[in-house]
Design an enzyme around this catalytic site. Structure first.
Site, PDB file in Angstrom:
ATOM      1  N   ASP A 165      -9.311   6.032  -1.496  1.00 39.03           N
ATOM      2  CA  ASP A 165      -8.175   6.646  -2.194  1.00 39.03           C
ATOM      3  C   ASP A 165      -8.684   7.381  -3.429  1.00 39.03           C
ATOM      4  O   ASP A 165      -9.890   7.556  -3.620  1.00 39.03           O
ATOM      5  CB  ASP A 165      -7.127   5.594  -2.553  1.00 39.03           C
ATOM      6  CG  ASP A 165      -7.598   4.637  -3.645  1.00 39.03           C
ATOM      7  OD1 ASP A 165      -8.806   4.628  -3.979  1.00 39.03           O
ATOM      8  OD2 ASP A 165      -6.748   3.897  -4.182  1.00 39.03           O
ATOM      9  N   TYR A 203      -6.552   6.049   5.073  1.00 40.73           N
ATOM     10  CA  TYR A 203      -6.646   5.096   3.967  1.00 40.73           C
ATOM     11  C   TYR A 203      -5.823   3.833   4.235  1.00 40.73           C
ATOM     12  O   TYR A 203      -6.322   2.712   4.120  1.00 40.73           O
ATOM     13  CB  TYR A 203      -6.177   5.749   2.660  1.00 40.73           C
ATOM     14  CG  TYR A 203      -5.838   4.728   1.607  1.00 40.73           C
ATOM     15  CD1 TYR A 203      -6.846   4.069   0.912  1.00 40.73           C
ATOM     16  CD2 TYR A 203      -4.509   4.378   1.354  1.00 40.73           C
ATOM     17  CE1 TYR A 203      -6.542   3.096  -0.027  1.00 40.73           C
ATOM     18  CE2 TYR A 203      -4.202   3.408   0.416  1.00 40.73           C
ATOM     19  CZ  TYR A 203      -5.219   2.769  -0.268  1.00 40.73           C
ATOM     20  OH  TYR A 203      -4.915   1.805  -1.183  1.00 40.73           O
ATOM     21  N   GLU A 224       0.826  -1.212   0.000  1.00 39.04           N
ATOM     22  CA  GLU A 224       0.000   0.000   0.000  1.00 39.04           C
ATOM     23  C   GLU A 224       0.860   1.262   0.000  1.00 39.04           C
ATOM     24  O   GLU A 224       0.563   2.219  -0.705  1.00 39.04           O
ATOM     25  CB  GLU A 224      -0.938   0.003   1.219  1.00 39.04           C
ATOM     26  CG  GLU A 224      -2.053  -1.019   1.153  1.00 39.04           C
ATOM     27  CD  GLU A 224      -3.012  -0.775   0.008  1.00 39.04           C
ATOM     28  OE1 GLU A 224      -3.088   0.355  -0.505  1.00 39.04           O
ATOM     29  OE2 GLU A 224      -3.698  -1.736  -0.408  1.00 39.04           O
TER      30      GLU A 224
END
Length: 353
Positions: A138, A120, A37
């Site tokens: 996102d 996020y 991520e």
């Protein structure tokens, strides 16, 4: 507004049939998910994949990552940009190793307290690794939800971020939270793309406000562009036989803790003689420098800055007094240092090293 059950059902069926085969989707290891991520934030999958695999191979666990030196982490990260993320990751890995016995915390709030982990990323790890019901929002999610629902609240406003977070959590399939988040992000990355989206094959085209009203390019809405700062870097590449000199960027600025050639910064493209005169602020007057060559001006585009830079090659003549701020480096070892993109590009094409 889209209805939660029908939306999640359509989305998950689409995901089952269209998802890409990516290594971080084959594991529930929070370390691997966290790594992917952070790497993929503002980085394309095709570019980020190689970095992910190198990090996993070099540091198979968060403890391995924590035990590495910051210089080693930055060198492996080199080329991705946003180096503060790599530094934050190192700090977080050390925190997990010291305070969580090398295990990622399994609750959202604790994840959110880790350095460099925002709403996020915490939601992504919580949902994908632990299947906790938190929606990960996102840029892809903003785009998909704004188009389908015709939401014109700016996504870069506090009101917009709150509105989209509420909507995403309302739509979230809590029993399949990880797959739902991955599906929504995948949908935006591969079908509901910023340019030339695949609207004709989209399973939501009968519901999509933007498609039905021919307003695809109008969403998502942003308040305005960020002012771009222009900076001018004159890099001084010093030829001292088998050696050259580097300095480490330690100020709270771009490329912090990366190495570079000594430089002078100017407010505009300065002429060569002016730059050479300013270089005396770096090298004492008793040091004699002979100009060998200079490069053309080049440009490096960052999110909020445009860096214009050139390289001025100088040869030391006679004695030199080395400033304490500079590191004497054997030319053959220079590739071991983590450097900013402009330096990396120059090193790759220059046979001087």
């Amino acid at each position: 507004m889209t209805k939660s059950a029908s939306f999640s059902g359509i989305l998950l069926r689409w995901y089952d049939n269209n998802k890409r085969d990516l290594p971080w989707r084959e594991t529930a290891d929070p370390y691997a998910i966290w790594l992917s991520e952070i790497i993929l934030q503002q980085t394309r999958v095709d570019q980020g994949m190689a970095y992910y695999l190198r990090f996993i191979d070099t540091y198979p666990s968060v403890k391995d990552f924590a035990n590495a030196s910051e210089d080693a982490i930055l060198k492996l990260w080199q080329g991705l940009g946003y180096y503060s993320r790599a530094r934050n990751m190192h700090h977080t890995a050390q925190t997990i190793a010291r305070h969580y016995r090398g295990m990622f915390p399994a609750d959202y709030e604790s994840l959110l307290n880790l350095k460099g982990v925002g709403d996020y990323t915490a939601a992504a790890i919580a949902s994908i690794a632990f299947n906790l019901p938190y929606a990960a929002v996102d840029g892809n999610v903003y785009r998909v939800l704004s188009r389908i629902n015709g939401i014109d609240t700016p996504i870069d406003s506090g009101q917009g971020k709150k509105q989209f977070a509420i909507l995403a959590n309302e739509l979230l399939d809590a029993s399949h939270a990880g797959n739902f988040n991955q599906a929504l992000m995948e949908f935006g990355a591969t079908l509901c793309t910023p340019k030339n989206p695949g609207c004709e094959s989209c399973p939501f085209n009968k519901l999509c406000f933007a498609y039905k009203n021919n307003k695809i390019d109008s969403y998502p809405v942003k308040k305005g562009k960020v002012k771009i700062r222009k900076r001018y870097f004159n890099y001084l590449v010093i030829d001292h036989g088998s050696y050259t000199y580097l300095s480490k960027r330690t100020a709270n600025d771009i490329w912090k803790n990366l190495y570079e050639f000594p430089l002078t910064e100017s407010s505009e493209k300065s002429d060569l003689q002016q730059t050479l005169a300013e270089s005396q602020a770096i090298f004492p007057l008793q040091t004699q420098l002979l100009l060998e060559k200079e490069s053309d001006w080049q440009k490096q585009v960052l999110s909020h800055q445009h860096i214009f830079y050139r390289f001025i090659y100088l040869k030391i003549v006679g004695k030199i007094k080395i400033p304490a701020s500079l590191l004497k480096v054997n030319k053959k070892d220079i590739f071991n240092f983590a450097v900013p993109k402009p330096i990396e590009k120059e090193l790759s094409k220059c046979n001087w090293f």
